[in-house]
Design a protein around this motif. Structure first.
Motif, PDB file in Angstrom:
ATOM      1  N   ARG A 180      -1.238   7.807 -10.439  1.00  0.00           N
ATOM      2  CA  ARG A 180      -2.651   8.178 -10.336  1.00  0.00           C
ATOM      3  C   ARG A 180      -2.795   8.986  -9.039  1.00  0.00           C
ATOM      4  O   ARG A 180      -1.813   9.169  -8.329  1.00  0.00           O
ATOM      5  CB  ARG A 180      -3.549   6.941 -10.323  1.00  0.00           C
ATOM      6  N   LEU A 181      -3.986   9.458  -8.742  1.00  0.00           N
ATOM      7  CA  LEU A 181      -4.193  10.208  -7.505  1.00  0.00           C
ATOM      8  C   LEU A 181      -4.414   9.221  -6.361  1.00  0.00           C
ATOM      9  O   LEU A 181      -5.253   8.320  -6.453  1.00  0.00           O
ATOM     10  CB  LEU A 181      -5.398  11.139  -7.639  1.00  0.00           C
ATOM     11  N   TYR A 182      -3.660   9.397  -5.287  1.00  0.00           N
ATOM     12  CA  TYR A 182      -3.753   8.519  -4.127  1.00  0.00           C
ATOM     13  C   TYR A 182      -4.190   9.311  -2.895  1.00  0.00           C
ATOM     14  O   TYR A 182      -4.007  10.525  -2.824  1.00  0.00           O
ATOM     15  CB  TYR A 182      -2.402   7.866  -3.838  1.00  0.00           C
ATOM     16  N   ARG A 183      -4.751   8.568  -1.950  1.00  0.00           N
ATOM     17  CA  ARG A 183      -5.087   9.146  -0.650  1.00  0.00           C
ATOM     18  C   ARG A 183      -4.650   8.190   0.447  1.00  0.00           C
ATOM     19  O   ARG A 183      -4.541   6.979   0.244  1.00  0.00           O
ATOM     20  CB  ARG A 183      -6.584   9.418  -0.518  1.00  0.00           C
ATOM     21  N   GLY A 184      -4.394   8.745   1.603  1.00  0.00           N
ATOM     22  CA  GLY A 184      -4.067   7.947   2.770  1.00  0.00           C
ATOM     23  C   GLY A 184      -4.780   8.499   3.987  1.00  0.00           C
ATOM     24  O   GLY A 184      -5.206   9.662   3.996  1.00  0.00           O
ATOM     25  N   GLU A 185      -4.927   7.674   5.005  1.00  0.00           N
ATOM     26  CA  GLU A 185      -5.602   8.076   6.235  1.00  0.00           C
ATOM     27  C   GLU A 185      -4.655   7.863   7.416  1.00  0.00           C
ATOM     28  O   GLU A 185      -3.921   6.868   7.481  1.00  0.00           O
ATOM     29  CB  GLU A 185      -6.867   7.244   6.460  1.00  0.00           C
ATOM     30  N   ILE A 186      -4.681   8.808   8.350  1.00  0.00           N
ATOM     31  CA  ILE A 186      -3.929   8.661   9.591  1.00  0.00           C
ATOM     32  C   ILE A 186      -4.873   8.876  10.766  1.00  0.00           C
ATOM     33  O   ILE A 186      -6.008   9.354  10.595  1.00  0.00           O
ATOM     34  CB  ILE A 186      -2.748   9.634   9.667  1.00  0.00           C
ATOM     35  N   ASP A 187      -4.382   8.545  11.948  1.00  0.00           N
ATOM     36  CA  ASP A 187      -5.207   8.682  13.149  1.00  0.00           C
ATOM     37  C   ASP A 187      -4.306   9.057  14.318  1.00  0.00           C
ATOM     38  O   ASP A 187      -3.248   8.449  14.514  1.00  0.00           O
ATOM     39  CB  ASP A 187      -5.934   7.360  13.438  1.00  0.00           C
ATOM     40  N   HIS A 188      -4.690  10.080  15.058  1.00  0.00           N
ATOM     41  CA  HIS A 188      -3.976  10.439  16.274  1.00  0.00           C
ATOM     42  C   HIS A 188      -4.855  11.367  17.106  1.00  0.00           C
ATOM     43  O   HIS A 188      -5.860  11.896  16.627  1.00  0.00           O
ATOM     44  CB  HIS A 188      -2.627  11.106  15.968  1.00  0.00           C
ATOM     45  N   LYS A 189      -4.482  11.546  18.356  1.00  0.00           N
ATOM     46  CA  LYS A 189      -5.167  12.520  19.201  1.00  0.00           C
ATOM     47  C   LYS A 189      -4.912  13.924  18.656  1.00  0.00           C
ATOM     48  O   LYS A 189      -3.976  14.127  17.882  1.00  0.00           O
ATOM     49  CB  LYS A 189      -4.663  12.410  20.641  1.00  0.00           C
ATOM     50  N   PRO A 190      -5.719  14.910  19.038  1.00  0.00           N
ATOM     51  CA  PRO A 190      -5.424  16.277  18.591  1.00  0.00           C
ATOM     52  C   PRO A 190      -4.014  16.700  18.984  1.00  0.00           C
ATOM     53  O   PRO A 190      -3.509  16.331  20.051  1.00  0.00           O
ATOM     54  CB  PRO A 190      -6.486  17.114  19.314  1.00  0.00           C
ATOM     55  N   TRP A 191      -3.398  17.461  18.094  1.00  0.00           N
ATOM     56  CA  TRP A 191      -2.055  17.965  18.369  1.00  0.00           C
ATOM     57  C   TRP A 191      -2.054  18.841  19.632  1.00  0.00           C
ATOM     58  O   TRP A 191      -2.972  19.633  19.846  1.00  0.00           O
ATOM     59  CB  TRP A 191      -1.563  18.840  17.226  1.00  0.00           C
ATOM     60  N   THR A 192      -1.004  18.715  20.434  1.00  0.00           N
ATOM     61  CA  THR A 192      -0.708  19.691  21.469  1.00  0.00           C
ATOM     62  C   THR A 192       0.292  20.673  20.874  1.00  0.00           C
ATOM     63  O   THR A 192       1.418  20.303  20.531  1.00  0.00           O
ATOM     64  CB  THR A 192      -0.114  19.027  22.720  1.00  0.00           C
ATOM     65  N   LEU A 193      -0.147  21.928  20.715  1.00  0.00           N
ATOM     66  CA  LEU A 193       0.618  22.936  19.994  1.00  0.00           C
ATOM     67  C   LEU A 193       1.201  23.980  20.935  1.00  0.00           C
ATOM     68  O   LEU A 193       0.712  24.167  22.045  1.00  0.00           O
ATOM     69  CB  LEU A 193      -0.282  23.653  18.983  1.00  0.00           C
ATOM     70  N   ARG A 194       2.210  24.647  20.444  1.00  0.00           N
ATOM     71  CA  ARG A 194       2.736  25.853  21.064  1.00  0.00           C
ATOM     72  C   ARG A 194       3.052  26.852  19.964  1.00  0.00           C
ATOM     73  O   ARG A 194       3.430  26.463  18.856  1.00  0.00           O
ATOM     74  CB  ARG A 194       4.009  25.573  21.868  1.00  0.00           C
ATOM     75  N   GLU A 195       2.867  28.116  20.256  1.00  0.00           N
ATOM     76  CA  GLU A 195       3.425  29.100  19.351  1.00  0.00           C
ATOM     77  C   GLU A 195       4.941  28.930  19.343  1.00  0.00           C
ATOM     78  O   GLU A 195       5.528  28.399  20.285  1.00  0.00           O
ATOM     79  CB  GLU A 195       3.036  30.513  19.795  1.00  0.00           C
ATOM     80  N   ALA A 196       5.595  29.381  18.267  1.00  0.00           N
ATOM     81  CA  ALA A 196       7.031  29.142  18.146  1.00  0.00           C
ATOM     82  C   ALA A 196       7.696  30.281  17.395  1.00  0.00           C
ATOM     83  O   ALA A 196       7.059  31.014  16.632  1.00  0.00           O
ATOM     84  CB  ALA A 196       7.284  27.821  17.420  1.00  0.00           C
ATOM     85  N   THR A 197       8.979  30.419  17.634  1.00  0.00           N
ATOM     86  CA  THR A 197       9.811  31.301  16.828  1.00  0.00           C
ATOM     87  C   THR A 197      10.582  30.447  15.840  1.00  0.00           C
ATOM     88  O   THR A 197      10.903  29.277  16.119  1.00  0.00           O
ATOM     89  CB  THR A 197      10.800  32.089  17.699  1.00  0.00           C
ATOM     90  N   VAL A 198      10.892  31.013  14.686  1.00  0.00           N
ATOM     91  CA  VAL A 198      11.657  30.270  13.683  1.00  0.00           C
ATOM     92  C   VAL A 198      12.600  31.220  12.963  1.00  0.00           C
ATOM     93  O   VAL A 198      12.242  32.359  12.654  1.00  0.00           O
ATOM     94  CB  VAL A 198      10.720  29.554  12.678  1.00  0.00           C
ATOM     95  N   ASP A 199      13.802  30.756  12.739  1.00  0.00           N
ATOM     96  CA  ASP A 199      14.796  31.466  11.933  1.00  0.00           C
ATOM     97  C   ASP A 199      15.076  30.582  10.721  1.00  0.00           C
ATOM     98  O   ASP A 199      15.743  29.543  10.851  1.00  0.00           O
ATOM     99  CB  ASP A 199      16.065  31.702  12.749  1.00  0.00           C
ATOM    100  N   ILE A 200      14.545  30.983   9.563  1.00  0.00           N
ATOM    101  CA  ILE A 200      14.720  30.200   8.344  1.00  0.00           C
ATOM    102  C   ILE A 200      15.865  30.812   7.541  1.00  0.00           C
ATOM    103  O   ILE A 200      15.746  31.904   6.998  1.00  0.00           O
ATOM    104  CB  ILE A 200      13.423  30.174   7.510  1.00  0.00           C
ATOM    105  N   ARG A 201      16.966  30.096   7.481  1.00  0.00           N
ATOM    106  CA  ARG A 201      18.149  30.589   6.772  1.00  0.00           C
ATOM    107  C   ARG A 201      18.145  30.180   5.301  1.00  0.00           C
ATOM    108  O   ARG A 201      18.748  30.863   4.467  1.00  0.00           O
ATOM    109  CB  ARG A 201      19.416  30.086   7.468  1.00  0.00           C
TER     110      ARG A 201
END
Length: 237
Positions: A180-201
């Protein structure tokens, strides 16, 4: 804020890669009770790779740790906005088996490795590039491979409310289709982010979930480690 925090954990080495797509591409894949979430007219498909560290019942002294890789999109539902998971690949045979047996959720067993380059003294270099590899080993489902190296760049920031960055990462509710369709809840402070480079092989998540590979380069975020609480999964009435 959660009423109950049944589980506590730390998420680390998180990579977010987001591709804008036509909302119609997403709409036809969603369960009836969910609709596409958009930002300035665009829907998004996001590949998220991270390590779930020290997962434990609240108050327990020790927990489990394993990597996870998922493909998700953004939705509106009767219980509020959130993310919708197409797959949750994890290097955790017990958790995958329980999620599938109890709820038929789209969890799949995979062999994963998360590593950093080693310095001359053979210790892992903190703060350097991260390599995340995954090979799905679950029988009877489409094969998935993922191999990427990513590295944070620039200054740390917290997403501004209402911004595209916030739309993509600040989500505290998830939906997944099982028996069936399920939902969940999480809780945390706002993310501390950085821009990033990525090499996806290698990345076959789109094909495995019935999507054409999106055009263009993704929006990429790296997230600093964060403490997370989670409530139990509930069915959507």
């Amino acid at each position: 804020m959660l009423k109950r925090r049944l589980l506590e954990m730390t998420w680390r080495d998180a990579l977010f890669c987001h591709w804008p797509v036509d909302p119609a591409v997403v709409s036809e894949t969603l369960p009836d009770r969910l609709s596409v979430g958009t930002h300035e007219g665009d829907a998004y498909l996001s590949v998220v790779a991270f390590v779930m560290d020290d997962i434990r019942p609240r108050g327990a002294p020790l927990g489990l740790s394993f990597p996870e890789l998922n493909l998700r999109t953004y939705v509106e539902g009767a219980d509020g906005p959130g993310v919708y998971f197409y797959n949750l690949d994890a290097d955790d045979p017990i958790g995958v088996a329980l999620a599938r047996r109890l709820f038929a959720l789209p969890y799949y067993r995979a062999e994963m490795n998360v590593s950093r380059p080693r310095s001359a003294d053979r210790s892992e270099t903190a703060g350097g590039p991260v390599r995340f590899t995954s090979r799905r080993t679950h029988p009877g489902v489409p094969h998935v491979r993922f191999d990427a190296t990513y590295e944070p760049t620039g200054e740390a920031f917290v997403a501004e409310p209402g911004s595209l960055d916030a739309f993509l990462v600040e989500n505290y509710r998830f939906y997944a289709q099982g028996n069936r369709l399920y939902r969940g809840e999480i809780d945390h402070k706002p993310w501390t982010l950085r821009e990033a480079t990525v090499d996806i092989r290698a990345n076959t998540l789109f094909e495995a979930n019935g999507f054409d590979r999106p055009d263009g380069e993704p929006i990429v975020h790296y997230a600093e480690p964060i403490e997370v609480g989670a409530d139990r999964i509930r069915s959507v009435s």
